[in-house]
Design an enzyme around this catalytic site. Structure first.
Site, mmCIF file in Angstrom:
data_model
loop_
_atom_site.group_PDB
_atom_site.id
_atom_site.type_symbol
_atom_site.label_atom_id
_atom_site.label_comp_id
_atom_site.label_asym_id
_atom_site.label_seq_id
_atom_site.Cartn_x
_atom_site.Cartn_y
_atom_site.Cartn_z
ATOM 1 N N PHE B 126 0.865 -1.173 0.000
ATOM 2 C CA PHE B 126 0.000 0.000 0.000
ATOM 3 C C PHE B 126 0.906 1.229 0.000
ATOM 4 C CE2 PHE B 126 -2.600 3.375 1.629
ATOM 5 C CZ PHE B 126 -3.759 3.208 0.904
ATOM 6 N N ASP B 195 2.766 -4.915 8.025
ATOM 7 C CA ASP B 195 1.581 -4.069 7.895
ATOM 8 C C ASP B 195 0.374 -5.004 7.807
ATOM 9 O OD1 ASP B 195 -0.607 -2.712 6.829
ATOM 10 O OD2 ASP B 195 0.638 -1.301 5.705
ATOM 11 N N TYR B 220 -10.112 0.510 10.299
ATOM 12 C CA TYR B 220 -11.356 0.868 9.599
ATOM 13 C C TYR B 220 -11.673 -0.044 8.431
ATOM 14 C CZ TYR B 220 -8.271 3.800 6.602
ATOM 15 O OH TYR B 220 -7.281 4.272 5.783
ATOM 16 N N LYS B 221 -10.889 -1.108 8.275
ATOM 17 C CA LYS B 221 -11.193 -2.088 7.225
ATOM 18 C C LYS B 221 -11.925 -3.270 7.866
ATOM 19 C CE LYS B 221 -7.158 -0.416 4.672
ATOM 20 N NZ LYS B 221 -7.809 0.187 3.506
ATOM 21 N N ARG B 371 -11.561 -5.325 -7.487
ATOM 22 C CA ARG B 371 -11.182 -5.897 -6.202
ATOM 23 C C ARG B 371 -12.432 -6.099 -5.357
ATOM 24 N NH1 ARG B 371 -7.683 -2.734 -1.618
ATOM 25 N NH2 ARG B 371 -9.573 -1.496 -1.581
#
Lengths: 412, 412
Positions: B126, B195, B220-221, B371
């Site tokens: 990311f 990560d 928040y995922k 995705r």
């Protein structure tokens, strides 16, 4: 001639801010003199957050980054804060904690003055400023130098990269002359940063006019953004092209959603962002700032001085023995009044038990300080009058000497 | 034998997670396959935030730091995240953005290996991970080295202080073998950071068992903490005494309310805090994590694989021409499925128009990626079946070739 409650009510009736108290939700039976620590709840925030949570997050889901314009929150908030601190919205970033913001600006300042190895900090500043400066100094091999609070510029010599000062002292409420100190320190080649945590929203601040280089400020005190609300960072327009903050996260990228491998900094203050914007906190803050709609900084200042003047006058009349540590001079007074007392802790606690909320601050050296903040948007002169009556009663009844306060009272 | 919707419903009826969907508020008519970008709203969050705003802030005011135990939020949240990542709560800090957290850990790692001047980053990570590493390298005079994603350890030599990798790739959903890579890189003297943004809460993570040194993850995922929710940071217990993060704010002080002039770091992960805790966001996150109550990581993983297995099987049956870029091997698959397609942008947009929310990711080199994330707490096999039906209809009807998608479709 003694000031009466009738006099106080008369002052409220003629105040240009007599209508703004209705913009806040204040609990019954409380006189809130701690808005310099955590501002009261503005009326629209609960509904705004409910809408953000249930509508934007719950129903909009990921689509709300576009549909609810979450990416624009920072810019909209910056535009609201800007007139309160004498700045343009484009020169402000909002989103990190005060501590992280201070880290960014201090590192940027040090990099702008690579030949100078000292950061000067004022020792009675709010502690996090000194702590962050110590961390930056340790990281970059610099030196932290403490200055004399009465003459901070004296510590600025040719080794000093940055002088960082708090505009209004969090314990005493004493205020520095921002323009004069900035000019004097800059004349010695240093950059100057101002911590506006205890002034923004209550005291006139003119960042552009003062010629400052950096500023950082809190939004959960006089700006009423809610507990732990994100701070703001200001960088002088003339420095923005060269100043580089070190936490180069994706929200500071020129094109974050291109998701390219290599970092390319965004122009202006957008490049001061790091991580994903804290949408819930920013939404609360945006609505909170509506409490300032139609209010000028001059009105805020006049109302603040009127409140602190009355508080000081009543203390002088009723409790002349108190050791007031806040300057009488308007030009040197923020929006709070503090006194030092060997039983300051007990006094504050006994007042809280009566619904008069101030706070206690220790500085480890002398007797503690009882601190009372005056937020002009929601405090009345009648509140001030009543608070003093409670204080008189606390002392007359020795309520502050109750055994449960003894231990903290003893810390002097 | 073709899989039918009846088969999907049967899988749902036997799933151990069939009851957890009711713990979320999901809009009618939406199949949400983007929980890997922003998790859905857990049912209790709106009421919790309303209580925090109106009760704790509005009525409790400053007293809530004690009365509502705001100082304990971080520790309570850490204790909830810990079992999802194979850690102890005491080894986690929660409160900064992912980007700020990465900055802290990368600086700490570099300081633990002063003789080594390289940070190795995987180029398909990311973006913020690489951006932050570049910023740290620039600040400290280090070098950023990109590794081969297929063999990251090959880039680790005696100059490398830190290898930092994303556990699950945000585009492809490919997952690294955390324990094996950690051991191999540590054998070459490097520290290893993971990560966990795209794995925590959906994929088993065993930080302690893997022997990792640092980890950072998003809440928040798959953890459903809300837009911009604070990240978590993990430091190996064995490193905590020596690892020093650079943003030494007052919440990381051993005794913050003593307000002493000089910094003294708090023990353990408390010393990783910087500014005032973001109370609104932390409160939302704490309640959000209740959605995991009584759910084991093994159940999450089994449900996730069952969902992605079904999605892949249905794609194979109905759309065998698609170029799936997600590993088939369970050991290498996160909780998402992606395919590359010259019209990936249009496909995602046409699906969103039908209420099937996935997302598009460009990597600037090849055709884009569509995705789809599968959050096992709230997605059903019937959702998966229906999503594939929509995808078949989009392609059959050439909905993805609508003129309004042409420009982004052309970015390949």
């Amino acid at each position: 001639m003694t000031s009466t409650r009738t006099d106080a009510v008369a002052l409220d009736e003629s105040s240009p801010l007599r209508h703004t108290r209705a913009r806040f939700v204040l609990p019954e039976g409380v006189i809130y003199l701690d808005g310099n620590s955590l501002g009261a709840l503005p009326a629209g925030v609960a509904a705004r957050l409910a809408g953000v949570v249930e509508g934007e997050w719950g129903t909009g889901l990921i689509r709300s980054w576009n549909d609810a314009r979450w990416m624009e929150l920072v810019g909209r908030i910056a535009a609201r804060i800007a007139p309160l601190v004498g700045a343009r919205g484009a020169d402000l970033h909002v989103g990190d904690s005060t501590s992280v913001s201070l880290f960014k600006t201090m590192v940027a300042a040090a990099r702008l003055r690579p030949g100078r190895r000292v950061i000067v900090v004022e020792p009675s500043t709010f502690p996090t400023d000194g702590y962050i400066a110590a961390g930056v100094a340790d990281l970059l091999g610099l030196e932290l130098r403490w200055c004399d609070p009465a003459d901070p510029v004296a510590a600025v010599d040719e080794d000093v990269a940055l002088l960082t000062l708090t505009h209004v002292d969090f314990r005493t409420g004493a205020m520095y002359d921002m323009a004069a100190i900035t000019a004097a320190a800059q004349a010695r080649g240093a950059l100057v940063q101002w911590d506006l945590c205890h002034s923004a929203g209550a005291v006139p601040v003119d960042l552009e006019g003062s010629g400052a280089d950096f500023a950082v400020g809190c939004t959960y005190k006089y700006l009423n953004g809610g507990p732990g609300a994100p701070a703001f960072t200001w960088v002088s327009p003339g420095l923005q092209a060269d100043a580089r903050q070190p936490i180069t996260g994706w929200m500071g990228h020129a094109s974050p959603f291109a998701m390219t491998r290599d970092f390319a900094v965004a122009d202006g203050m957008t490049g001061w962002a790091s991580g994903t914007h804290p949408v819930l906190a920013l939404s609360a803050l945006e609505t909170a700032l509506e409490a300032f709609d139609g209010v000028t900084v001059e009105e805020l200042r006049a109302a603040s001085l009127s409140l602190t003047d009355l508080f000081l006058r009543l203390l002088d009349e009723r409790l002349p023995e108190l050791e007031i540590v806040t300057p009488r001079d308007h030009a040197r007074r923020g929006s709070q009044v503090s006194f030092r007392h060997e039983h300051a802790y007990g006094i504050v606690q006994a007042l809280i038990a009566r619904g008069v909320i101030g706070d206690f601050r220790d500085d480890g050296a002398a007797p503690g300080i009882a601190r009372f903040g005056f937020t002009p948007l929601y405090l009345s002169h009648a509140d001030v009058h009543d608070a003093v009556e409670h204080l008189v009663a606390v002392l007359a009844g020795a309520e502050h000497l109750a055994p449960e306060y003894a231990e903290r009272n003893a810390v002097t």
